[in-house]
Scaffold this motif. Structure first.
Motif, short mmCIF file in Angstrom:
data_model
loop_
_atom_site.label_atom_id
_atom_site.label_comp_id
_atom_site.label_asym_id
_atom_site.label_seq_id
_atom_site.Cartn_x
_atom_site.Cartn_y
_atom_site.Cartn_z
N LEU A 36 0.84 -1.19 0.00
CA LEU A 36 0.00 0.00 0.00
C LEU A 36 0.88 1.24 0.00
N ARG A 37 0.51 2.21 -0.85
CA ARG A 37 1.30 3.43 -0.99
C ARG A 37 0.39 4.65 -0.96
N PRO A 57 -3.99 8.17 -0.56
CA PRO A 57 -3.62 6.75 -0.51
C PRO A 57 -4.14 5.98 -1.71
N GLY A 58 -3.45 4.89 -2.02
CA GLY A 58 -3.85 4.03 -3.12
C GLY A 58 -4.83 2.95 -2.68
N ARG A 59 -5.02 1.99 -3.56
CA ARG A 59 -5.96 0.90 -3.31
C ARG A 59 -5.54 0.10 -2.07
N GLY A 60 -6.52 -0.21 -1.22
CA GLY A 60 -6.24 -0.97 -0.02
C GLY A 60 -6.31 -0.14 1.25
N TRP A 61 -6.34 1.18 1.10
CA TRP A 61 -6.46 2.05 2.26
C TRP A 61 -7.89 2.03 2.77
N GLU A 62 -8.06 1.98 4.07
CA GLU A 62 -9.39 2.04 4.68
C GLU A 62 -9.57 3.42 5.31
N ALA A 70 -1.58 5.42 11.78
CA ALA A 70 -1.20 4.52 10.69
C ALA A 70 0.32 4.42 10.63
N ARG A 71 0.81 3.29 10.16
CA ARG A 71 2.24 3.12 9.92
C ARG A 71 2.60 3.78 8.60
N VAL A 72 3.69 4.54 8.60
CA VAL A 72 4.18 5.23 7.42
C VAL A 72 5.64 4.84 7.22
N PHE A 120 5.15 4.76 1.84
CA PHE A 120 4.65 3.41 2.05
C PHE A 120 3.71 3.44 3.25
N LEU A 121 2.61 2.70 3.18
CA LEU A 121 1.56 2.82 4.18
C LEU A 121 1.06 1.47 4.66
N ALA A 122 0.47 1.49 5.84
CA ALA A 122 -0.36 0.40 6.34
C ALA A 122 -1.69 1.00 6.77
N PRO A 123 -2.78 0.23 6.73
CA PRO A 123 -4.10 0.80 7.01
C PRO A 123 -4.20 1.38 8.41
N PRO A 124 -5.11 2.33 8.61
CA PRO A 124 -5.29 2.95 9.93
C PRO A 124 -5.73 1.94 10.97
N GLN A 125 -5.35 2.19 12.21
CA GLN A 125 -5.79 1.36 13.31
C GLN A 125 -5.74 2.18 14.60
#
Length: 351
Positions: A36-37, A57-62, A70-72, A120-125
């Motif tokens: 995810l980017r 954000p691109g596809r896959g982001w919530e 979120a992790r960046v 570079f990303l990971a979804p929010p939590q």
């Protein structure tokens, strides 16, 4: 789905040895099936040490909830480094992070990020979020702890005429106070928000472990749902106050770092990172995750607080200490959390 796989296989014949995604990223940097980017759309500087970075954000982001993090990830000297950042944008808007230049990754983001860069990303939590129903709220923040609360205020205050929120925010001085102009504007504009800004450089700290001190700025604090984010001392003091008042369930805290034991002067040793073929000498108080990153090892990581368990790494041999509890882990093959453990003598890891 079968048709898409067939198209992908056919395209791979023409793009080999690269994948179709590798060529697609030249056209669209957000197109990646593996990672995810997000592309940076704006960078707003706040003095010399802080910046707000907006990204698409691109596809896959919530879509994030107000108050989440979120992790960046960014690449520094060829090594991808990850950190967790609170999202400061209102819920329902494109995300943004507000970063203060403390630490390698945060300094890199503040000093070098520009429009059109790719993150570079990971979804929010995260569970530091607004309550589902209307109720009086008390927000207590200090320093960069205002960041997730800013997302909450931007989400709640303009949309809810029945809002009743008191914000007590501490900063060293006016130059260091993030969002101060916006907070003052919101305070004037919305009857449902009361903002109290306290400058510790001139007036010292508010003793949030003392009920009388809190009552001075918010007399009805006991009847409000409280959210607290900031330095460890602030969190410890408020937890003590709410517990002594018999109201522990009325307090929700967001920690940027785990609560650790006093540093050890006797532990430490040499850590061998087997797969990476690297070694590093460390003390007994620095988390193995940080030691590995300083040595150039690509370490799995997430929250960096011992919560998400993304950093789990097999212990080949040696002993490590849990920096929160003091517990020793020494079982061969045991998965250890490198973000909250330190070496006790020589350690070999499967990373």
């Amino acid at each position: 789905m079968g048709v898409l796989k067939a198209i992908h296989r056919a395209a791979s014949v023409w793009t080999s040895p690269a994948s179709p995604e590798d060529y697609l990223q030249i056209i669209n940097p957000l197109a990646s099936a593996r990672q995810l980017r997000g592309v940076v759309t704006e960078v707003r500087r706040h003095g010399a040490r802080s910046a707000t970075i907006s990204f698409r954000p691109g596809r896959g982001w919530e879509p994030h909830l107000a108050g989440q993090w979120a992790r960046v990830g960014v690449e520094i000297n060829g090594v991808r480094q990850w950190r967790s950042y609170s999202l400061s944008a209102a819920q329902g808007h494109d995300p943004e992070i507000t970063v203060t230049a403390i630490g390698r990754v945060s300094r890199h983001l503040v000093e070098h990020t520009k429009t059109a860069d790719v993150l570079f990303l990971a979804p929010p939590q995260g569970e530091f979020i607004l309550p589902t129903g209307p109720r009086p709220l008390l927000m207590i923040t200090a320093g960069s702890g205002i960041t997730p609360v800013m997302s909450m205020l931007r989400t709640l205050i303009p949309r809810r005429p029945d809002a009743d929120v008191v914000l007590i925010h501490s900063a060293r001085n006016e130059d260091d106070a993030l969002f101060i102009d916006e907070l003052r504007t919101m305070d004037r504009q919305y009857a449902g928000l009361t903002v109290v800004i306290h400058f510790t450089g001139n007036n010292g700290r508010i003793d949030f472990s003392n009920a009388s001190a809190v009552e001075t700025v918010c007399p009805d604090w006991r009847s409000r749902k409280a959210y607290v984010c900031g330095p460890t001392e602030l969190l410890d003091d408020t937890e003590k106050l709410w517990a002594n008042a018999g109201l522990p369930q009325g307090l929700q805290v967001e920690r940027f770092a785990p609560a650790l034991l006093a540093p050890s002067d006797t532990d430490g040793g040499t850590i061998t990172f087997a797969k990476s073929d690297k070694e590093a000498v460390c003390d007994g108080s620095t988390p193995i995750l940080e030691v590995g990153e300083e040595a150039g090892v690509i370490m799995p990581s997430g929250c960096r607080m011992g919560i998400c368990r993304t950093c789990l790494t097999p212990l080949v041999s040696g002993q490590v200490r849990d920096l929160r509890t003091g517990e020793i882990h020494a079982d061969e093959g045991e998965l250890i959390q490198t973000c909250i453990t330190a070496a006790v003598g020589p350690v070999h890891l499967e990373v």
